[in-house]
Design a protein around this motif. Sequence first.
Motif, PDB file in Angstrom:
ATOM      1  N   LYS A  29     -28.093 -33.269 -22.039  1.00 52.75           N
ATOM      2  CA  LYS A  29     -26.665 -33.016 -22.407  1.00 52.75           C
ATOM      3  C   LYS A  29     -26.320 -31.589 -21.925  1.00 52.75           C
ATOM      4  N   SER A  30     -25.941 -31.548 -20.956  1.00 51.91           N
ATOM      5  CA  SER A  30     -25.640 -30.153 -20.023  1.00 51.91           C
ATOM      6  C   SER A  30     -24.068 -29.999 -20.255  1.00 51.91           C
ATOM      7  N   ILE A  31     -23.642 -29.997 -21.505  1.00 48.46           N
ATOM      8  CA  ILE A  31     -21.875 -29.718 -21.535  1.00 48.46           C
ATOM      9  C   ILE A  31     -21.865 -28.306 -21.691  1.00 48.46           C
ATOM     10  N   SER A  32     -21.110 -28.017 -20.288  1.00 46.15           N
ATOM     11  CA  SER A  32     -21.099 -26.368 -20.308  1.00 46.15           C
ATOM     12  C   SER A  32     -20.177 -25.627 -21.148  1.00 46.15           C
ATOM     13  N   ALA A  44     -31.263 -29.025 -17.567  1.00 48.43           N
ATOM     14  CA  ALA A  44     -30.776 -29.592 -16.386  1.00 48.43           C
ATOM     15  C   ALA A  44     -31.146 -28.971 -15.105  1.00 48.43           C
ATOM     16  N   ALA A  45     -30.858 -27.484 -15.180  1.00 52.57           N
ATOM     17  CA  ALA A  45     -31.323 -26.724 -13.957  1.00 52.57           C
ATOM     18  C   ALA A  45     -32.721 -26.832 -13.636  1.00 52.57           C
ATOM     19  N   ASP A  46     -33.546 -26.611 -14.653  1.00 48.32           N
ATOM     20  CA  ASP A  46     -35.012 -26.659 -14.539  1.00 48.32           C
ATOM     21  C   ASP A  46     -35.658 -28.167 -14.048  1.00 48.32           C
ATOM     22  N   TRP A  47     -34.922 -29.140 -14.460  1.00 48.20           N
ATOM     23  CA  TRP A  47     -35.150 -30.589 -14.052  1.00 48.20           C
ATOM     24  C   TRP A  47     -34.984 -30.600 -12.500  1.00 48.20           C
ATOM     25  N   LEU A  48     -33.759 -30.025 -12.038  1.00 45.35           N
ATOM     26  CA  LEU A  48     -33.249 -30.242 -10.662  1.00 45.35           C
ATOM     27  C   LEU A  48     -34.277 -29.431  -9.788  1.00 45.35           C
ATOM     28  N   ARG A  62     -31.404 -19.666 -10.634  1.00 45.00           N
ATOM     29  CA  ARG A  62     -30.828 -18.356 -10.284  1.00 45.00           C
ATOM     30  C   ARG A  62     -30.063 -18.337 -11.745  1.00 45.00           C
ATOM     31  N   ASP A  63     -30.466 -17.300 -12.545  1.00 37.31           N
ATOM     32  CA  ASP A  63     -29.812 -17.130 -13.817  1.00 37.31           C
ATOM     33  C   ASP A  63     -28.404 -16.388 -13.356  1.00 37.31           C
ATOM     34  N   THR A  64     -27.428 -16.427 -14.200  1.00 38.78           N
ATOM     35  CA  THR A  64     -26.088 -15.926 -13.907  1.00 38.78           C
ATOM     36  C   THR A  64     -25.529 -15.383 -15.326  1.00 38.78           C
ATOM     37  N   ASP A  65     -24.357 -14.976 -15.267  1.00 40.41           N
ATOM     38  CA  ASP A  65     -23.882 -14.464 -16.670  1.00 40.41           C
ATOM     39  C   ASP A  65     -23.775 -15.627 -17.711  1.00 40.41           C
ATOM     40  N   GLY A  66     -23.538 -16.897 -17.050  1.00 42.51           N
ATOM     41  CA  GLY A  66     -23.349 -18.107 -17.965  1.00 42.51           C
ATOM     42  C   GLY A  66     -24.394 -18.776 -17.704  1.00 42.51           C
ATOM     43  N   HIS A  67     -23.962 -20.271 -17.277  1.00 38.66           N
ATOM     44  CA  HIS A  67     -25.358 -21.082 -17.361  1.00 38.66           C
ATOM     45  C   HIS A  67     -25.957 -21.042 -15.858  1.00 38.66           C
ATOM     46  N   PRO A  68     -27.352 -21.273 -15.641  1.00 42.90           N
ATOM     47  CA  PRO A  68     -27.912 -20.880 -14.429  1.00 42.90           C
ATOM     48  C   PRO A  68     -27.425 -21.725 -13.553  1.00 42.90           C
ATOM     49  N   MET A  69     -27.593 -21.440 -12.193  1.00 42.54           N
ATOM     50  CA  MET A  69     -27.316 -22.284 -11.065  1.00 42.54           C
ATOM     51  C   MET A  69     -28.925 -22.548 -10.465  1.00 42.54           C
ATOM     52  N   VAL A  70     -28.930 -23.563  -9.525  1.00 43.10           N
ATOM     53  CA  VAL A  70     -30.015 -23.900  -8.652  1.00 43.10           C
ATOM     54  C   VAL A  70     -29.866 -23.530  -7.315  1.00 43.10           C
TER      55      VAL A  70
END
Length: 456
Positions: A29-32, A44-48, A62-70
């Motif tokens: 449930k990756s509801i931003s 979800a990021a780790d799964w990817l 890659r962590d950001t000031d919000g939700h991480p990116m991949v």
Amino acid sequence: MPNLNAILAKSDENQPAALDRLCELLRIKSISADPTFADECVQAADWLVDQLNDIGFRASRRDTDGHPMVVAHSGGEGRHILFYGHYDVQPEDPVELWSSPPFEPEVRDGKLFARGSVDDKGQLYVHAKALEAWIRATGSCPVNVVFLIEGEEEVGSPNVAAAVQEHLDDLRCDAVVVSDTTMFAPGLPTLTNGLRGLAYLQVDIQGPNRDLHSGMFGGAVVNPAETLARMLTACRDENGRITIPGFYDDVREVPAHEREDWTRLPFSDDEYRASLGVDALMPSDHSTLECLWAQPTFDVNGLLSGFTGEGSKTVLPATAMAKVSMRLVADQDPERIADAFEAYMSEIAPAGVSVSITRMHGGKPWSASRDHPVLKAAARALERGFGAETVFIREGGSIPLVATLEELFGVPTVMMGFGLPDENAHAPDENLDVGNFFNGIASAAYFFEELASNRE
Ligand code: BES
Ligand code: MN
Ligand code: MN
């Protein structure tokens, strides 16, 4: 060049497994928008990351000031392609209108139903699967691909631009590829060469220092609900033109040949109206497709004031609030448009109330030429994948990072969408056509071949 049929056979053999794997991602449930689901965004990021590492990429969170990116690299020779997508999804509400639970994916009649199936988990997964087929069949990737998958697209990507700046060297590319748009109609492979931008604001009106009895005070005290309604309707005239001073200053004309091509797309105003259950569309000098793709809008997204419960209550409300958004077209700038809107609101606000405006988020519009060789390669690949001629369209939605990436890298963007307009993105019963998912995988595989074989 290796035999692509063998590669695709490999991916066909794995069709059920590909869907099962996608369902794992759709269950997260990756509801931003809702901070309660921040852990699920990380999940979800780790799964990817795991999935892309399994395929043979070098992937990391890659962590950001919000939700991480991949970010994930295939390495290897050839052109550098940056694939951009998003793993975050919209909230599922109203949940009671779903035919099956939004985070329990289910295939019915060749459609995969789940929140995020078309927007954008299913579409980004197309590219992972196409590259997996290449790597499993040939041991390597035909082009040098970097995946950038973010988790805040649905809330306007507030932290991604800064995070991308930080990893610039990692993301350099010759072209950007995005699959987060739609096909114009079933069976019609589509490239999108324009998106609208967005300026989203909240307007708060404060009148008297408390709610008042409308009999004791009405007629003497300015009513915030009525004031807000007047201010909002003052933003458009009876011909549908937006009246905010300066609003149209930077609107760029659509090239005549592009407008001409749009008249050949299978579209009818009558069917469009009927499908929506309305007896007329907004007045305009432009065609409906041009209104949707190449004209800006002013929309009230939500309104709140006073008594809205059962029955009646004679009250003069102290406050009123509206959420307002404007879709923008090239070369309108979200900041300048927000400035113009704010200035207009303060100009027309009557004495007796105070107005405060909050800027929620924004994104720049994007449009591009259809002539770049990389777009021709994409058009050929889609034709091979879907067995029909590719059409070019623009779309009315927004993907804020697209303009940012173009500014940063100055490279063309290929937008190949595998969704359909009736697949309920953001709505109950969101779904993705399973056939388009697999034709998408074949098209993406052909696209990488086209790029690698250097035909242009
Ligand atoms: N994938 C959509 C954008 C889209 C929708 C493109 C339809 C083409 C056709 C994206 O996920 C989205 O929903 N964007 C938001 C952006 C906003 C929250 C900043 C939008 O357009 O409302
Ligand atoms: Mn999307
Ligand atoms: Mn979306």
